[in-house]
Design a protein around this motif. Structure first.
Motif, PDB file in Angstrom:
ATOM      1  N   VAL A 126       0.866  -1.178   0.000  1.00  0.00           N
ATOM      2  CA  VAL A 126       0.000   0.000   0.000  1.00  0.00           C
ATOM      3  C   VAL A 126       0.903   1.228   0.000  1.00  0.00           C
ATOM      4  O   VAL A 126       1.094   1.896   1.017  1.00  0.00           O
ATOM      5  CB  VAL A 126      -0.948  -0.015   1.215  1.00  0.00           C
ATOM      6  N   ASN A 127       1.508   1.493  -1.151  1.00  0.00           N
ATOM      7  CA  ASN A 127       2.483   2.572  -1.262  1.00  0.00           C
ATOM      8  C   ASN A 127       2.569   2.997  -2.723  1.00  0.00           C
ATOM      9  O   ASN A 127       3.493   2.618  -3.439  1.00  0.00           O
ATOM     10  CB  ASN A 127       3.849   2.093  -0.762  1.00  0.00           C
ATOM     11  N   PRO A 128       1.597   3.764  -3.209  1.00  0.00           N
ATOM     12  CA  PRO A 128       1.561   4.109  -4.635  1.00  0.00           C
ATOM     13  C   PRO A 128       2.760   4.953  -5.049  1.00  0.00           C
ATOM     14  O   PRO A 128       3.262   5.782  -4.288  1.00  0.00           O
ATOM     15  CB  PRO A 128       0.254   4.900  -4.765  1.00  0.00           C
ATOM     16  N   ALA A 129       3.231   4.713  -6.274  1.00  0.00           N
ATOM     17  CA  ALA A 129       4.344   5.476  -6.842  1.00  0.00           C
ATOM     18  C   ALA A 129       3.806   6.614  -7.702  1.00  0.00           C
ATOM     19  O   ALA A 129       2.713   6.533  -8.254  1.00  0.00           O
ATOM     20  CB  ALA A 129       5.242   4.565  -7.677  1.00  0.00           C
ATOM     21  N   ALA A 172       5.355   1.367   5.609  1.00  0.00           N
ATOM     22  CA  ALA A 172       4.415   1.036   4.531  1.00  0.00           C
ATOM     23  C   ALA A 172       3.768  -0.319   4.811  1.00  0.00           C
ATOM     24  O   ALA A 172       4.405  -1.226   5.349  1.00  0.00           O
ATOM     25  CB  ALA A 172       5.140   1.013   3.189  1.00  0.00           C
ATOM     26  N   ARG A 173       2.504  -0.454   4.460  1.00  0.00           N
ATOM     27  CA  ARG A 173       1.795  -1.704   4.690  1.00  0.00           C
ATOM     28  C   ARG A 173       1.956  -2.616   3.481  1.00  0.00           C
ATOM     29  O   ARG A 173       1.889  -2.176   2.332  1.00  0.00           O
ATOM     30  CB  ARG A 173       0.317  -1.433   4.952  1.00  0.00           C
ATOM     31  N   PRO A 177       4.905   6.899   3.473  1.00  0.00           N
ATOM     32  CA  PRO A 177       3.841   6.302   2.655  1.00  0.00           C
ATOM     33  C   PRO A 177       2.476   6.658   3.221  1.00  0.00           C
ATOM     34  O   PRO A 177       2.347   6.963   4.410  1.00  0.00           O
ATOM     35  CB  PRO A 177       4.117   4.801   2.767  1.00  0.00           C
ATOM     36  N   PRO A 178       1.445   6.626   2.400  1.00  0.00           N
ATOM     37  CA  PRO A 178       0.095   6.923   2.915  1.00  0.00           C
ATOM     38  C   PRO A 178      -0.333   5.860   3.917  1.00  0.00           C
ATOM     39  O   PRO A 178      -0.046   4.668   3.754  1.00  0.00           O
ATOM     40  CB  PRO A 178      -0.774   6.903   1.664  1.00  0.00           C
ATOM     41  N   GLU A 179      -0.996   6.302   4.931  1.00  0.00           N
ATOM     42  CA  GLU A 179      -1.503   5.378   5.949  1.00  0.00           C
ATOM     43  C   GLU A 179      -2.897   4.925   5.552  1.00  0.00           C
ATOM     44  O   GLU A 179      -3.830   5.724   5.520  1.00  0.00           O
ATOM     45  CB  GLU A 179      -1.550   6.059   7.317  1.00  0.00           C
TER      46      GLU A 179
END
Length: 277
Positions: free
Chosen positions: A8-11, A186-187, A256-258
């Motif tokens: 769960v960590n978009p580039a 990051a998840r 990274p987004p949570e």
């Protein structure tokens, strides 16, 4: 062992280099002698001799890397029948091999479909964010440097070994080490084998830390019956090299987004709050 399937960590940008590396590894594997037979688990003596000759030419060999010398007699890929029965023919090499350059070519060689697919899965999941952070050119240089660091670290400890060293594992381990440094929170969605494959969303530091711990244990020969068949030490060295190279970038890396409200990959319904009238 956990199997990562998604992070769960978009580039922000398309990982062209990561895709190109995956494509190159697959194409080289398909061009490797004996691949067709590996699909059904059967290989003829001719195919095995051709594979051995192919690896002697393109794979990295520790004693060649350290002494910059190649053997004067190598398998030719042909088969002959002798007093002991059929075997691979040996003779003077018809090519000029550069041991330092063989480290680079060895990064695109794999011994089986499982070896290839496992490496490409990790590269696909974790490589895009490292490429996004470094940029395309720096990421490619980073990948190659980690691969070289892993190969030469293994060679230094196995200086007399004549076994071919192949695979992208050392370079990809560097990518994993960089990911652990830059995106520890990051998840990552993983499959955990527990009676069935149980999907879990775990922090990257736990997934990659567990992976590194296993490689470190295996590199010592503990927990494996044939430690010499897999270059676990190269994995460890590549991982550490990736961590060290990525560490200066850590302060400027956005977190990274949570993910919020996610439950087993689906959007969870918000809990309803009842208010008295």
């Amino acid at each position: 062992m956990v199997i990562p399937v998604h992070d769960v960590n978009p580039a922000r940008r398309t990982p062209f280099v990561t895709y190109a590396l995956i494509g190159a590894n697959v194409l080289v594997f398909l061009a490797t002698p004996g691949v067709a037979a590996s699909l059904v688990g059967e290989s003829s003596l001719t195919q095995l001799c051709q594979l051995q000759a192919f690896l002697d030419e393109w794979a990295a060999v520790p004693r060649e890397m350290l002494h910059d010398r190649t053997p004067t007699v190598v398998p030719t890929g042909d088969v002959a029948v002798g007093p002991q029965g059929p075997g691979c023919v040996v003779g003077p090499p018809d090519y000029d091999k550069s041991p330092p350059l063989s480290v680079l070519t060895a990064m695109f060689l794999h011994g089986s479909w499982l070896h290839l697919l496992g490496n490409m899965l990790f590269l696909l999941i974790f490589g895009n964010n490292i490429e996004d952070r470094l940029g395309h050119v720096r990421y490619l240089l980073f990948y190659v440097v980690c691969g070289y660091a892993a190969a030469y670290a293994f060679a230094l400890v196995n200086a007399t070994s004549g076994d071919p060293l192949i695979g992208a594992s050392g370079a990809i381990a560097g990518v994993l080490g960089a990911y652990l440094v830059l995106y520890p929170k990051a998840r990552v969605w993983v499959l955990v084998p527990f009676l069935i494959f149980l999907p879990l969303r775990l922090p990257a530091w736990l997934v990659l830390g567990f992976w590194f711990g296993l490689q470190a244990v295996y590199s010592s020969g503990a927990g494996v019956s044939e430690a010499g068949t897999v270059a676990y030490l190269a994995h460890v060295a590549g991982f550490v090299a990736g961590m060290l190279l990525a560490w200066p970038l850590r302060p400027g890396t956005p977190p990274p987004p949570e993910p919020r409200g996610l439950l087993w990959g689906r959007q969870a319904r918000p809990r309803q709050t009842w208010r008295p009238r």
